[in-house]
Design a protein around this motif. Structure first.
Motif, PDB file in Angstrom:
ATOM      1  N   THR A 126       0.789  -1.155   0.148  1.00 33.29           N
ATOM      2  CA  THR A 126       0.057  -0.078  -0.022  1.00 33.29           C
ATOM      3  C   THR A 126       1.042   1.180   0.030  1.00 33.29           C
ATOM      4  OG1 THR A 126      -1.483  -1.269   1.416  1.00 33.29           O
ATOM      5  CG2 THR A 126      -2.089   1.202   1.110  1.00 33.29           C
ATOM      6  N   PRO A 127       1.084   1.811  -1.323  1.00 34.52           N
ATOM      7  CA  PRO A 127       2.181   3.003  -1.080  1.00 34.52           C
ATOM      8  C   PRO A 127       1.410   4.230  -0.707  1.00 34.52           C
ATOM      9  CG  PRO A 127       1.293   2.319  -3.374  1.00 34.52           C
ATOM     10  CD  PRO A 127       0.976   1.316  -2.672  1.00 34.52           C
ATOM     11  N   ARG A 128       2.050   5.135   0.085  1.00 40.93           N
ATOM     12  CA  ARG A 128       1.299   6.334   0.291  1.00 40.93           C
ATOM     13  C   ARG A 128       1.002   7.063  -0.721  1.00 40.93           C
ATOM     14  NH1 ARG A 128       4.808  10.716   2.142  1.00 40.93           N
ATOM     15  NH2 ARG A 128       3.271  12.546   2.134  1.00 40.93           N
ATOM     16  N   ASP A 129       2.021   7.174  -1.527  1.00 40.14           N
ATOM     17  CA  ASP A 129       1.428   7.893  -2.888  1.00 40.14           C
ATOM     18  C   ASP A 129       1.619   7.227  -4.266  1.00 40.14           C
ATOM     19  OD1 ASP A 129       1.091  10.441  -1.698  1.00 40.14           O
ATOM     20  OD2 ASP A 129       3.078  10.421  -1.297  1.00 40.14           O
ATOM     21  N   PHE A 130       0.589   6.953  -4.936  1.00 43.60           N
ATOM     22  CA  PHE A 130       0.698   6.280  -5.996  1.00 43.60           C
ATOM     23  C   PHE A 130      -0.132   6.915  -7.167  1.00 43.60           C
ATOM     24  CE2 PHE A 130      -1.224   3.608  -9.328  1.00 43.60           C
ATOM     25  CZ  PHE A 130      -0.027   2.803  -9.689  1.00 43.60           C
ATOM     26  N   HIS A 131       0.514   7.318  -8.407  1.00 42.51           N
ATOM     27  CA  HIS A 131      -0.043   7.962  -9.712  1.00 42.51           C
ATOM     28  C   HIS A 131       0.263   7.313 -10.836  1.00 42.51           C
ATOM     29  CE1 HIS A 131      -0.401  11.485  -6.813  1.00 42.51           C
ATOM     30  NE2 HIS A 131       0.793  11.317  -6.669  1.00 42.51           N
ATOM     31  N   GLU A 132      -0.878   7.303 -11.693  1.00 40.20           N
ATOM     32  CA  GLU A 132      -0.979   6.600 -12.635  1.00 40.20           C
ATOM     33  C   GLU A 132       0.018   6.744 -13.939  1.00 40.20           C
ATOM     34  OE1 GLU A 132      -2.946   3.724 -13.381  1.00 40.20           O
ATOM     35  OE2 GLU A 132      -3.844   3.883 -11.416  1.00 40.20           O
ATOM     36  N   HIS A 133       0.747   7.729 -13.489  1.00 42.40           N
ATOM     37  CA  HIS A 133       1.853   8.209 -14.648  1.00 42.40           C
ATOM     38  C   HIS A 133       2.867   7.286 -14.794  1.00 42.40           C
ATOM     39  CE1 HIS A 133       4.595   9.686 -11.681  1.00 42.40           C
ATOM     40  NE2 HIS A 133       3.718  10.399 -11.092  1.00 42.40           N
TER      41      HIS A 133
END
Length: 178
Positions: A126-133
């Motif tokens: 569960t990453p703290r920040d994940f973006h689809e880029h």
């Protein structure tokens, strides 16, 4: 919501399978499969290199991480597996639901191993920040390779440690009867 466990064909089982080789089930969540598959592949590769008698590995795919603990429980209760490895990615979709899902999955996996005495390992991240880029996707694809290797090593080390404990307890029991 009814969930169906999809079993892929048996993997990494040689024609003349060693009956003493551990049997390991890998559960893989299909959400973010392009990333999660890296942990599965790395774990299978690491397991195949782990000893002179590589474990027999079967892969099961489930819809998402939330479905992993129930499937792990059923696989553990079947008595067919010496260990279970779970792989998944729980992302922050902009609401706090991911925190609850991640906690439920990890707590569920811990309960499975404590209830069944079948070790269960988690590469559910569960990453703290994940973006689809692309930059984040590339980072997490690489990170899941590392986590797949680590979870496979932890699995084999634990199976070896538990075997030593059983052997030691059996030896003490035999000595007490003499």
């Amino acid at each position: 919501m009814n969930q169906i466990l999809t079993k892929t064909p048996t993997l990494d089982v040689p024609e003349q399978a060693d009956l003493h080789a551990p049997r390991i089930a890998i559960l893989s969540a299909s959400w973010h499969e392009d990333i999660v598959a890296n942990a599965v592949t790395a774990a299978r590769d690491e397991l195949s290199r782990s000893s002179t008698s590589p474990p027999q590995v079967e892969l099961f795919q489930v819809p998402g991480a939330f479905e992993i603990p129930l499937h792990a429980l059923q696989l553990a209760a079947s008595g067919d597996y010496d260990a279970i490895i779970a792989c998944g990615l729980v992302v922050n979709g902009g609401i706090y639901r991911h925190d609850f899902v991640a906690a439920a999955v990890i707590n569920g996996l811990m309960q499975v191993q404590l209830q069944t005495a079948v070790p269960v390992f988690s590469a559910v991240l569960t990453p703290r920040d994940f973006h689809e880029h692309e930059e984040h996707q590339r980072f997490f694809r690489e990170h899941f390779v590392k986590k797949g290797n680590e979870v496979a090593r932890a699995c084999m080390e634990t199976l070896n440690s538990l075997a030593k404990l059983r052997h030691s307890a059996s030896a003490r029991h035999r000595a007490q009867r003499l």
